[in-house]
Design a protein around this motif. Structure first.
Motif, PDB file in Angstrom:
ATOM      1  N   GLU A 112      65.229  -1.087 -17.870  1.00 25.11           N
ATOM      2  CA  GLU A 112      64.775   0.305 -17.791  1.00 25.11           C
ATOM      3  C   GLU A 112      63.341   0.307 -17.274  1.00 25.11           C
ATOM      4  O   GLU A 112      62.492  -0.430 -17.767  1.00 25.11           O
ATOM      5  CB  GLU A 112      64.823   0.960 -19.166  1.00 25.11           C
ATOM      6  CG  GLU A 112      64.308   2.395 -19.161  1.00 25.11           C
ATOM      7  CD  GLU A 112      64.256   3.009 -20.548  1.00 25.11           C
ATOM      8  OE1 GLU A 112      65.316   3.443 -21.041  1.00 25.11           O
ATOM      9  OE2 GLU A 112      63.151   3.014 -21.147  1.00 25.11           O
ATOM     10  N   ARG A 113      63.083   1.146 -16.265  1.00 26.48           N
ATOM     11  CA  ARG A 113      61.756   1.226 -15.665  1.00 26.48           C
ATOM     12  C   ARG A 113      61.149   2.599 -15.960  1.00 26.48           C
ATOM     13  O   ARG A 113      61.771   3.634 -15.706  1.00 26.48           O
ATOM     14  CB  ARG A 113      61.814   1.011 -14.155  1.00 26.48           C
ATOM     15  CG  ARG A 113      62.565  -0.228 -13.711  1.00 26.48           C
ATOM     16  CD  ARG A 113      62.357  -0.462 -12.229  1.00 26.48           C
ATOM     17  NE  ARG A 113      60.975  -0.851 -11.952  1.00 26.48           N
ATOM     18  CZ  ARG A 113      60.340  -0.613 -10.803  1.00 26.48           C
ATOM     19  NH1 ARG A 113      60.962   0.050  -9.832  1.00 26.48           N
ATOM     20  NH2 ARG A 113      59.097  -1.006 -10.627  1.00 26.48           N
ATOM     21  N   ARG A 114      59.925   2.615 -16.467  1.00 27.51           N
ATOM     22  CA  ARG A 114      59.200   3.860 -16.708  1.00 27.51           C
ATOM     23  C   ARG A 114      58.068   3.920 -15.685  1.00 27.51           C
ATOM     24  O   ARG A 114      57.040   3.250 -15.842  1.00 27.51           O
ATOM     25  CB  ARG A 114      58.689   3.926 -18.142  1.00 27.51           C
ATOM     26  CG  ARG A 114      59.827   4.039 -19.157  1.00 27.51           C
ATOM     27  CD  ARG A 114      59.356   4.188 -20.583  1.00 27.51           C
ATOM     28  NE  ARG A 114      60.485   4.416 -21.470  1.00 27.51           N
ATOM     29  CZ  ARG A 114      60.949   5.603 -21.815  1.00 27.51           C
ATOM     30  NH1 ARG A 114      60.321   6.706 -21.352  1.00 27.51           N
ATOM     31  NH2 ARG A 114      61.990   5.736 -22.618  1.00 27.51           N
ATOM     32  N   LEU A 115      58.289   4.712 -14.658  1.00 23.14           N
ATOM     33  CA  LEU A 115      57.369   4.756 -13.522  1.00 23.14           C
ATOM     34  C   LEU A 115      56.430   5.946 -13.623  1.00 23.14           C
ATOM     35  O   LEU A 115      56.852   7.069 -13.893  1.00 23.14           O
ATOM     36  CB  LEU A 115      58.170   4.824 -12.222  1.00 23.14           C
ATOM     37  CG  LEU A 115      59.243   3.727 -12.060  1.00 23.14           C
ATOM     38  CD1 LEU A 115      59.968   3.898 -10.740  1.00 23.14           C
ATOM     39  CD2 LEU A 115      58.625   2.338 -12.165  1.00 23.14           C
ATOM     40  N   ARG A 116      55.156   5.678 -13.399  1.00 26.21           N
ATOM     41  CA  ARG A 116      54.127   6.712 -13.524  1.00 26.21           C
ATOM     42  C   ARG A 116      53.825   7.313 -12.154  1.00 26.21           C
ATOM     43  O   ARG A 116      53.689   6.606 -11.159  1.00 26.21           O
ATOM     44  CB  ARG A 116      52.867   6.095 -14.142  1.00 26.21           C
ATOM     45  CG  ARG A 116      51.748   7.089 -14.406  1.00 26.21           C
ATOM     46  CD  ARG A 116      50.803   6.561 -15.469  1.00 26.21           C
ATOM     47  NE  ARG A 116      50.169   5.311 -15.095  1.00 26.21           N
ATOM     48  CZ  ARG A 116      48.960   5.234 -14.488  1.00 26.21           C
ATOM     49  NH1 ARG A 116      48.303   6.345 -14.155  1.00 26.21           N
ATOM     50  NH2 ARG A 116      48.424   4.062 -14.223  1.00 26.21           N
ATOM     51  N   LYS A 117      53.731   8.638 -12.121  1.00 31.67           N
ATOM     52  CA  LYS A 117      53.410   9.328 -10.874  1.00 31.67           C
ATOM     53  C   LYS A 117      51.981   9.006 -10.450  1.00 31.67           C
ATOM     54  O   LYS A 117      51.154   8.569 -11.256  1.00 31.67           O
ATOM     55  CB  LYS A 117      53.575  10.842 -11.044  1.00 31.67           C
ATOM     56  CG  LYS A 117      52.653  11.472 -12.079  1.00 31.67           C
ATOM     57  CD  LYS A 117      52.985  12.955 -12.251  1.00 31.67           C
ATOM     58  CE  LYS A 117      52.127  13.591 -13.341  1.00 31.67           C
ATOM     59  NZ  LYS A 117      52.489  15.021 -13.560  1.00 31.67           N
ATOM     60  N   HIS A 118      51.703   9.250  -9.170  1.00 32.53           N
ATOM     61  CA  HIS A 118      50.376   8.964  -8.665  1.00 32.53           C
ATOM     62  C   HIS A 118      49.990   9.981  -7.606  1.00 32.53           C
ATOM     63  O   HIS A 118      50.765  10.290  -6.704  1.00 32.53           O
ATOM     64  CB  HIS A 118      50.303   7.560  -8.065  1.00 32.53           C
ATOM     65  CG  HIS A 118      48.933   7.196  -7.581  1.00 32.53           C
ATOM     66  ND1 HIS A 118      47.845   7.120  -8.424  1.00 32.53           N
ATOM     67  CD2 HIS A 118      48.456   6.897  -6.349  1.00 32.53           C
ATOM     68  CE1 HIS A 118      46.771   6.783  -7.732  1.00 32.53           C
ATOM     69  NE2 HIS A 118      47.112   6.649  -6.465  1.00 32.53           N
ATOM     70  N   SER A 119      48.779  10.511  -7.748  1.00 34.47           N
ATOM     71  CA  SER A 119      48.264  11.495  -6.800  1.00 34.47           C
ATOM     72  C   SER A 119      46.879  11.057  -6.340  1.00 34.47           C
ATOM     73  O   SER A 119      46.089  10.527  -7.124  1.00 34.47           O
ATOM     74  CB  SER A 119      48.184  12.878  -7.450  1.00 34.47           C
ATOM     75  OG  SER A 119      47.487  13.780  -6.621  1.00 34.47           O
ATOM     76  N   PHE A 120      46.592  11.308  -5.053  1.00 27.25           N
ATOM     77  CA  PHE A 120      45.269  11.020  -4.516  1.00 27.25           C
ATOM     78  C   PHE A 120      44.385  12.269  -4.488  1.00 27.25           C
ATOM     79  O   PHE A 120      43.249  12.198  -4.023  1.00 27.25           O
ATOM     80  CB  PHE A 120      45.386  10.439  -3.100  1.00 27.25           C
ATOM     81  CG  PHE A 120      45.740   8.984  -3.088  1.00 27.25           C
ATOM     82  CD1 PHE A 120      44.765   8.014  -3.237  1.00 27.25           C
ATOM     83  CD2 PHE A 120      47.061   8.586  -2.960  1.00 27.25           C
ATOM     84  CE1 PHE A 120      45.084   6.669  -3.239  1.00 27.25           C
ATOM     85  CE2 PHE A 120      47.394   7.236  -2.953  1.00 27.25           C
ATOM     86  CZ  PHE A 120      46.407   6.277  -3.100  1.00 27.25           C
TER      87      PHE A 120
END
Length: 416
Positions: free
Chosen positions: A339-347
């Motif tokens: 299971e992968r918990r991926l974090r969003k990313h914004s510039f």
């Protein structure tokens, strides 16, 4: 239509001089850096990292149906619609660009669920952009179809994940295939006739174990309804149960194995895949060789971000700017047994800073250069340690966000 043949020249100082129309098309300004890849009989020139060539705009993350394949089933994200002020910031940036980017209205929600979607299409189309939109097709009423056509929409993408009401409803919970097909048939008849009817119709199909047998029928159905574009993607499991539906378990293993430079190389031609030829061709693909088909490599790792390579960025409904649509939202996905918990990313956010300032920010440029080089750990086909469980870092020490486990970058998942 075959692309026009262009010629570059080498001047007296040994510098390569490109045709003026290419420098304009790819926005090549003095000082621009171009990545070069050596190939067997030539070289591949990538577009400059500074060219903004495509905009993914998410009008809303709200939707009128529930799909088994959607990340909205397992997330806890705020819901909303893009404000007029937010969209105006995007329009101002596009207007300032000499080379107008293509615009795709898409995202986690249903774009047509936004009250001002027609106006949004009109605004960017008036600037000279090539404009596309994705939809589940349930809201494509006669008045809405007429609005899309009159607004100058270039491509309407409709999601069809089955050719029978039963298989379609099994994925698109709350939608009925006969209604969607009737909407699409009416839309097709309302377009201006001819060999190049506009807007074009595209069909997007998410391949699962239980619906893949219907793909030929979906394509035939789409052609009868006037579709000229088809996009097929594997499913990205956002829930534990969806892991059983993937069609790339063997492909994940082969990516690593068939990337080896020591493997025999097999070059296959185009041929009529019927009878014995079909069986032989498929057996050759599984022969354990590195396969080249009619000049195109079919095996091994892609290690290429289609979003970065195409000069794209994504703007969420809230104005946050991400390098790609998958990074707009936090998400839970599954790769192999993990299971992968991926974090969003914004510039940055267009409500606080001009979009072009964000695009040209040094940190964002450095990130795009890093992704284009794709010096990430081979997490997609390794997948053996806890570092795969997030996108924070990898075993090579790359900083957040890392892309080694991205299925888009290996050609397994794709967007229209």
């Amino acid at each position: 239509m075959n692309p026009k043949t262009l010629w570059a020249e080498v001047d007296e100082r040994g510098r390569l001089v490109l045709p003026a129309e290419l420098t304009a098309q790819f926005d090549l300004k003095p000082g621009a850096r171009l990545r070069l890849d050596q190939e067997l009989n030539g070289m591949r020139v990538h577009r400059p990292l500074t060219q903004l060539n495509k905009l993914y705009i998410e009008p809303t993350d709200l939707c009128n149906i529930e799909c088994r394949t959607c990340m909205r089933n397992t997330w806890n994200e705020p819901m909303g619609r893009m404000r007029r002020e937010t969209f105006e910031h995007i329009v101002q940036a596009v207007a300032a660009l000499e080379h107008k980017p293509a615009v795709m209205f898409a995202g986690i929600g249903e774009p047509t669920f936004h009250a001002h979607i027609v106006e949004m299409i009109q605004r960017v189309q008036a600037l000279g952009c090539f404009v596309e939109i994705t939809t589940n097709g349930t809201t494509l009423t006669a008045p809405r179809a007429r609005q899309f056509i009159d607004a100058g929409l270039d491509v309407l993408w409709v999601s069809l994940d089955g050719a029978t009401p039963e298989s379609y409803a099994d994925v698109r919970l709350g939608a009925e295939l006969p209604q969607v097909l009737a909407n699409l048939e009416r839309f097709n008849s309302m377009r201006k006739g001819g060999h190049f009817a506009r807007p074009e119709i595209g069909i997007a199909f998410v391949a699962l174990k239980h619906n893949i047998a219907e793909l030929p029928e979906v394509i035939a159905l789409g052609k009868r309804l006037g579709a000229t574009r088809f996009s097929v993607s594997n499913v990205l499991p956002y829930s534990h149960d969806m892991r059983a539906e993937i069609l790339y378990g063997r492909a994940l293993k082969d990516i690593a194995y068939l990337s080896s430079q020591w493997l025999p190389r097999l070059s296959l031609p185009k041929m009529d895949l019927q009878g014995d030829a079909r069986a032989a061709f498929l057996a050759a693909l599984e022969s354990g060789c590195s396969v080249n088909f009619a000049g195109n490599r079919l095996s091994g790792a892609n290690d290429s971000c289609t979003f970065i390579e195409s000069g794209a960025l994504a703007v969420g409904w809230d104005g946050n700017v991400s390098p790609c649509p998958p990074l707009l939202h936090n998400q839970i996905t599954y790769l192999k047994h993990r299971e992968r918990r991926l974090r969003k990313h914004s510039f940055g956010n267009v409500n606080a800073r001009p979009l072009l300032d964000i695009w040209n920010d040094s940190a964002y440029l450095a990130y795009r250069e890093r992704v284009m080089g794709f010096a990430f750990a081979p997490c997609t086909f390794c997948g053996g340690c806890e570092l795969l469980d997030t996108n924070e870092t990898d075993c090579l020490g790359n900083p957040f966000p890392v892309c080694g486990g991205c299925l888009w970058a290996q050609g397994l998942i794709q967007c229209p």
